[in-house]
Enzyme design. Structure first.
Site, PDB file in Angstrom:
ATOM      1  N   ASP A 149     -26.338  12.233 -32.416  1.00 20.58           N
ATOM      2  CA  ASP A 149     -26.935  11.088 -31.730  1.00 20.58           C
ATOM      3  C   ASP A 149     -27.037   9.854 -32.616  1.00 20.58           C
ATOM      4  OD1 ASP A 149     -29.234  13.346 -30.130  1.00 20.58           O
ATOM      5  OD2 ASP A 149     -27.209  12.720 -29.560  1.00 20.58           O
ATOM      6  N   LYS A 191     -37.939  10.371 -26.970  1.00 20.85           N
ATOM      7  CA  LYS A 191     -37.456  10.707 -25.611  1.00 20.85           C
ATOM      8  C   LYS A 191     -37.165  12.200 -25.523  1.00 20.85           C
ATOM      9  CE  LYS A 191     -32.956   9.956 -24.639  1.00 20.85           C
ATOM     10  NZ  LYS A 191     -32.202  11.141 -24.172  1.00 20.85           N
ATOM     11  N   ASN A 192     -36.493  12.736 -26.550  1.00 22.03           N
ATOM     12  CA  ASN A 192     -36.019  14.116 -26.462  1.00 22.03           C
ATOM     13  C   ASN A 192     -37.090  15.146 -26.783  1.00 22.03           C
ATOM     14  OD1 ASN A 192     -33.644  13.041 -25.628  1.00 22.03           O
ATOM     15  ND2 ASN A 192     -32.542  13.383 -27.543  1.00 22.03           N
ATOM     16  N   ARG A 235     -20.461  19.390 -21.443  1.00 21.23           N
ATOM     17  CA  ARG A 235     -21.875  19.791 -21.485  1.00 21.23           C
ATOM     18  C   ARG A 235     -22.163  20.990 -20.572  1.00 21.23           C
ATOM     19  NH1 ARG A 235     -25.476  14.549 -22.303  1.00 21.23           N
ATOM     20  NH2 ARG A 235     -26.778  16.078 -23.357  1.00 21.23           N
ATOM     21  N   CYS A 268     -20.950  14.364 -18.580  1.00 24.63           N
ATOM     22  CA  CYS A 268     -21.241  12.942 -18.696  1.00 24.63           C
ATOM     23  C   CYS A 268     -20.201  12.346 -19.637  1.00 24.63           C
ATOM     24  CB  CYS A 268     -22.661  12.732 -19.207  1.00 24.63           C
ATOM     25  SG  CYS A 268     -22.824  13.222 -20.894  1.00 24.63           S
ATOM     26  N   ARG A 324     -31.958   3.802 -21.112  1.00 25.83           N
ATOM     27  CA  ARG A 324     -32.336   5.206 -20.922  1.00 25.83           C
ATOM     28  C   ARG A 324     -32.960   5.767 -22.200  1.00 25.83           C
ATOM     29  NH1 ARG A 324     -27.746   8.926 -19.404  1.00 25.83           N
ATOM     30  NH2 ARG A 324     -29.504  10.339 -19.710  1.00 25.83           N
TER      31      ARG A 324
HETATM   32  C1  EPZ Z   1     -29.719  17.504 -26.353  1.00 24.36           C
HETATM   33  O1  EPZ Z   1     -28.771  17.618 -25.304  1.00 24.36           O
HETATM   34  C2  EPZ Z   1     -30.107  16.038 -26.399  1.00 24.36           C
HETATM   35  N1  EPZ Z   1     -30.729  15.650 -25.133  1.00 24.36           N
HETATM   36  C3  EPZ Z   1     -28.881  15.172 -26.667  1.00 24.36           C
HETATM   37  O2  EPZ Z   1     -29.311  13.817 -26.805  1.00 24.36           O
HETATM   38  C4  EPZ Z   1     -28.253  15.619 -27.987  1.00 24.36           C
HETATM   39  O3  EPZ Z   1     -27.076  14.890 -28.212  1.00 24.36           O
HETATM   40  C5  EPZ Z   1     -27.933  17.121 -27.909  1.00 24.36           C
HETATM   41  O4  EPZ Z   1     -29.133  17.854 -27.616  1.00 24.36           O
HETATM   42  C6  EPZ Z   1     -27.328  17.666 -29.190  1.00 24.36           C
HETATM   43  O5  EPZ Z   1     -28.225  17.591 -30.216  1.00 24.36           O
HETATM   44  C7  EPZ Z   1     -32.035  15.940 -24.924  1.00 24.36           C
HETATM   45  O6  EPZ Z   1     -32.690  16.553 -25.751  1.00 24.36           O
HETATM   46  C8  EPZ Z   1     -32.622  15.493 -23.612  1.00 24.36           C
HETATM   47  P1  EPZ Z   1     -26.913  20.987 -26.399  1.00 24.36           P
HETATM   48  P2  EPZ Z   1     -28.339  19.101 -24.801  1.00 24.36           P
HETATM   49  O7  EPZ Z   1     -27.260  21.974 -25.357  1.00 24.36           O
HETATM   50  O8  EPZ Z   1     -29.518  19.988 -24.759  1.00 24.36           O
HETATM   51  C9  EPZ Z   1     -22.767  23.516 -26.357  1.00 24.36           C
HETATM   52  C10 EPZ Z   1     -29.340  11.527 -26.387  1.00 24.36           C
HETATM   53  O9  EPZ Z   1     -28.535  10.662 -26.735  1.00 24.36           O
HETATM   54  N2  EPZ Z   1     -23.448  24.203 -25.240  1.00 24.36           N
HETATM   55  O10 EPZ Z   1     -27.357  21.222 -27.811  1.00 24.36           O
HETATM   56  O11 EPZ Z   1     -27.509  18.936 -23.574  1.00 24.36           O
HETATM   57  C11 EPZ Z   1     -21.777  22.501 -25.846  1.00 24.36           C
HETATM   58  O12 EPZ Z   1     -20.645  22.553 -26.670  1.00 24.36           O
HETATM   59  C12 EPZ Z   1     -28.836  12.856 -25.876  1.00 24.36           C
HETATM   60  O13 EPZ Z   1     -30.574  11.412 -26.464  1.00 24.36           O
HETATM   61  C13 EPZ Z   1     -22.812  25.292 -24.676  1.00 24.36           C
HETATM   62  O14 EPZ Z   1     -21.697  25.662 -25.062  1.00 24.36           O
HETATM   63  O15 EPZ Z   1     -27.396  19.535 -26.007  1.00 24.36           O
HETATM   64  C14 EPZ Z   1     -22.465  21.168 -26.074  1.00 24.36           C
HETATM   65  O16 EPZ Z   1     -21.521  20.152 -26.331  1.00 24.36           O
HETATM   66  C15 EPZ Z   1     -27.326  12.846 -25.708  1.00 24.36           C
HETATM   67  N3  EPZ Z   1     -23.417  25.964 -23.649  1.00 24.36           N
HETATM   68  C16 EPZ Z   1     -23.315  21.442 -27.318  1.00 24.36           C
HETATM   69  O17 EPZ Z   1     -23.736  22.796 -27.144  1.00 24.36           O
HETATM   70  C17 EPZ Z   1     -24.662  25.584 -23.176  1.00 24.36           C
HETATM   71  O18 EPZ Z   1     -25.188  26.257 -22.265  1.00 24.36           O
HETATM   72  C18 EPZ Z   1     -24.548  20.571 -27.457  1.00 24.36           C
HETATM   73  O19 EPZ Z   1     -25.331  20.795 -26.323  1.00 24.36           O
HETATM   74  C19 EPZ Z   1     -25.279  24.471 -23.762  1.00 24.36           C
HETATM   75  C20 EPZ Z   1     -24.655  23.788 -24.791  1.00 24.36           C
END
Ligand code: EPZ
Length: 418
Positions: free
Chosen positions: A305, A22-23, A121, A116, A397
């Site tokens: 995850d 998915k990701n 996020r 969420c 999802r």
């Molecule tokens: C991706 O989400 C995945 N989703 C998530 O999977 C996964 O949990 C996550 O990466 C972490 O590995 C998809 O790929 C579609 P992040 P994303 O930006 O991109 C900080 C699932 O279950 N952050 O790495 O939203 C903040 O602390 C989903 O399949 C900032 O500070 O993750 C956040 O908690 C859930 N500023 C942390 O990074 C930003 O601009 C992780 O976010 C962005 C992020």
């Protein structure tokens, strides 16, 4: 809204095939916005999130056609630069269209993705990076309004945190920017690298070989490409735990063991025998489950995850496990539900301490999000008696036909729609 009804205590046996990731599929679908030609994608899972991304693209004038596990995406005639709230609110990853849309049309209007269940996020790194590339970013009435009248300009961008989404958005923007974009401290998950490989097939010059740097040479025109998505490592890990927690023996086929490094190390520490052959992983429970210490980290660290799923297994370990969540601030939403099944879990300071119990008891529980819901299904497979997992739309999802895959391994699980 539906529920899964599970009769627990049956050891799972047999072989199950992992679906496409998915990701990886979501950012690759967004990447199709960069070209006017038709891209053909394979190994695309049938998931609610993929449908939402397809609808989001169609709203922009993109032709999206599904045939089995294949998807064709043609962004030759974009008619809008704005994504609708009702779609983005359903799936945060729709925000990945911001970078490519802005790069292609010099403007984009995308709803701010809400938080969420698992955390706030933020998207500050996405916006800061685009701003550094010359975009004017305004947030008005809950929308991100981005314009780049003179187009985007490649530059050096440092990420305070290796955000997956921000890395994907900036790489996609950099593909059509003038000059070179260098991202320091990027995310390097298998899904990010899969998107990079797709972009290379489209003719984009990207160098991700140097540790901690990704370099993108912007170019005028990008060609369409055909591509097959990597297998879903999170689904693979979830299915392996299904075999172990039910005291069964299963083989997960099609997963890439190299994408599950830390996870397999932790399973072994818990006393699970792991055998790897070509593209198949067998997990066998030798005797008791040992307690474990886990800290979630950015890839290649232990994946957040897979944290909820592993915590379900730790509920049945012989001893005390400690699981620390460092990526999201609210990713223990499955814990109160596991307690209802008899788990002994203390929570505090972004960690949980799990005192293993001899068994869990089946009851009604509610899925809080994708991975928390999967964790409850795993607990239901092991629990004595019947469990009902409500709100399974969360699970749909991220998992393709989960109940069918588990039933084929001998589980007694059925879906009941409201
Ligand atoms: C991706 O989400 C995945 N989703 C998530 O999977 C996964 O949990 C996550 O990466 C972490 O590995 C998809 O790929 C579609 P992040 P994303 O930006 O991109 C900080 C699932 O279950 N952050 O790495 O939203 C903040 O602390 C989903 O399949 C900032 O500070 O993750 C956040 O908690 C859930 N500023 C942390 O990074 C930003 O601009 C992780 O976010 C962005 C992020």
């Amino acid at each position: 809204m539906g529920k899964f009804v599970i009769e627990g205590g049956i050891p799972l046996e047999g072989t199950v095939k992992v679906s496409g990731s998915k990701n990886a599929a979501l950012p690759i679908m967004a990447a199709c916005l960069l070209t006017e030609g038709e891209c053909h994608l394979k190994n695309i899972p049938h998931l609610a999130d993929i449908q939402v991304m397809g609808k989001t693209l169609k709203e922009l004038g993109v032709k999206v056609e599904r045939k089995g596990e294949k998807l064709s995406v043609n962004a030759g005639h974009l008619t809008r630069y704005e994504a609708s709230y009702e779609l983005v609110r359903k799936m945060r990853a729709s925000f990945l269209i911001l970078g490519p849309l802005l790069a292609r049309l010099s403007r984009a209007r995308v709803p701010l993705p809400g938080g969420c269940n698992i955390g706030r996020r933020p998207i500050d790194l996405h916006l800061k990076g685009l701003n550094q590339m010359g975009a004017k970013i305004e947030i008005r009435h809950g929308y991100v309004e981005a314009t780049a009248r003179k187009g985007l300009q490649g530059t050096n961008i440092y990420f305070d945190f290796p955000s997956v989404g921000a890395t994907e958005n900036i790489i996609l923007a950099g593909c059509l920017a003038k000059g070179t974009t260098i991202i320091e401290n990027p995310s390097r998950t298998p899904e990010v690298l899969d998107m990079i490989n797709f972009l290379k097939e489209m003719g984009v010059k990207i160098n991700e070989k140097k540790a901690n740097l990704i370099k993108i040479e912007g170019r005028g025109e990008i060609l369409p490409a055909n591509y097959s998505i990597i297998p879903d490592r999170i689904e693979a890990g979830t299915l392996l735990i299904a075999g172990v927690i039910s005291k069964g023996k299963i083989i997960v086929e099609g997963g890439n063991p190299n994408h599950l490094g830390t996870f397999l190390v932790k399973l072994k520490e818990m006393g699970v025998k792991i055998e790897i052959s070509d593209k198949a992983i067998r997990a066998t429970r030798e005797s008791n489950i040992n307690p474990v210490r886990v800290k979630t980290l950015s890839y290649p660290g232990f994946s957040t995850d897979l944290q909820p799923q592993l915590s379900s297994l730790a509920c049945l370990a012989k001893g005390k496990s400690i699981i620390e969540e460092t990526i999201f601030e609210n990713r223990f939403t499955h814990v109160p539900e596991l307690r209802r099944m008899g788990a002994q879990i203390e929570e505090g300071n972004s960690r949980i301490i799990i005192e293993g119990v001899p068994s869990l008891s089946g009851t009604q529980v509610t899925a809080p999000d994708i991975r928390g819901g999967a964790a409850l299904v795993l607990a239901g497979l092991a629990a004595r008696g019947r469990s009902e997992v409500f709100e399974i739309h969360h699970i749909d999802r991220g998992y393709e036909r989960l109940e069918e895959k588990l039933s084929n391994l001998g589980a007694r699980i059925r879906r009941k729609e409201d």
